[in-house]
Enzyme design. Structure first.
Site: not given
Ligand code: NAD
Length: 244
Positions: A143, A146, A150, A182-183, A187, A204
């Site tokens: 990530r 990303y 964030k 949905p996403s 992924r 996790r």
């Protein structure tokens, strides 16, 4: 009917599915006049049928963003639009970097810049930005860009909160752990082993499960309402204990 958001106008981005959709519906149920927006206009049809005002809005289009926000004059701005890029620092291209910052950060800069003058004039406003636990809160594998975007959302939120702290305008952000949407399933499928990827995500989470969009929506409603009037500049973590 008494609702916690009676008399307030709320503009939501990315309301077509997932957390944005659940939040727009919950804000409507709490009495807000909601304008639910998404780049995918078709995804908004069910919200329109439920009585919410809807409009297609691509948060990468500055003119459209400014027109929508200035036209509606929200008291509540829920910046939910964001995209999860998978990959580490070695895999990240310049285009990945630019796209991630444009969608996950610059869009919020534009909506806030358009919304804040009206909020200041009215002396009231609550901005809720969507960050993630994968940010400056916790490092998550795969990530890279990303997490960078964030973390930037947290920085922008704190700065805006500080700027207007005596003017009636609050800003907070939400930092979820993994949430059913949905996403998320896209992924998981993209890893090539959906079942294992789902097991890894759940493993996790100390609570042994991922979160629901409604759990995140409930926090967004609280931060939008006057119940949270003493809260500003916060990165509110809601992650089933992932970062705890
Ligand atoms: P999602 O990813 O399933 O849906 C995203 C929505 O954004 C879609 O309706 C899509 O059409 C819309 N969208 C995409 N590009 C857009 C654009 N340019 N303009 C306007 N809308 C656009 O939803 P989700 O998983 O609930 O994620 C929503 C937000 O929450 C994102 O910012 C995401 O980073 C954040 N988040 C999600 C999770 C999670 O596990 N699901 C965890 C932490 C943070």
């Amino acid at each position: 009917m008494a609702g916690r958001l009676n008399g307030k106008k709320a503009l939501c981005t990315a309301a077509g599915q997932g957390i944005g959709r659940a939040t727009a519906l919950m804000m409507h149920a709490e009495g807000a006049e909601v304008l639910a927006t998404d780049v995918n206009g078709a995804a908004l049809e069910e919200l329109a049928a439920a009585g919410l005002a809807t409009a297609p809005l691509n948060v990468l289009d500055k003119d459209a963003v400014v027109a929508a926000v200035k036209g509606f004059q929200p008291d509540i701005l829920f910046n939910c639009a964001g995209y999860v890029h998978a990959g580490d620092v070695l895999a990240c291209t310049d285009d990945d970097w630019d796209f991630a910052f444009a969608l996950n950060c610059r869009s919020m800069f534009w909506t806030m810049q358009a919304a804040i003058p009206g909020m200041l004039e009215r002396g009231v406003g609550s901005i809720v930005n969507m960050s993630s636990a994968a940010s400056s809160i916790i490092g998550a594998p795969n990530r890279f860009v990303y997490g960078a975007t964030k973390a930037a959302v947290i920085g922008m939120t704190k700065q805006v909160a500080r700027e207007y702290i005596t003017k009636g305008v609050r800003a907070n952000c939400i930092c979820p752990g993994t949430v059913e949407s949905p996403s998320l399933h896209d992924r998981l499928r993209a890893t090539g082993d959906y079942e294992q990827a789902m097991k890894d995500f759940i493993a996790r989470q100390p609570m042994g499960r991922i979160g629901t969009s409604e759990e995140i929506a409930a926090l967004a409603v609280y931060l939008s309402s006057d119940e949270s009037a003493f809260t500003t500049g916060q990165a509110c973590v809601i992650d089933g204990g992932w970062s705890g």
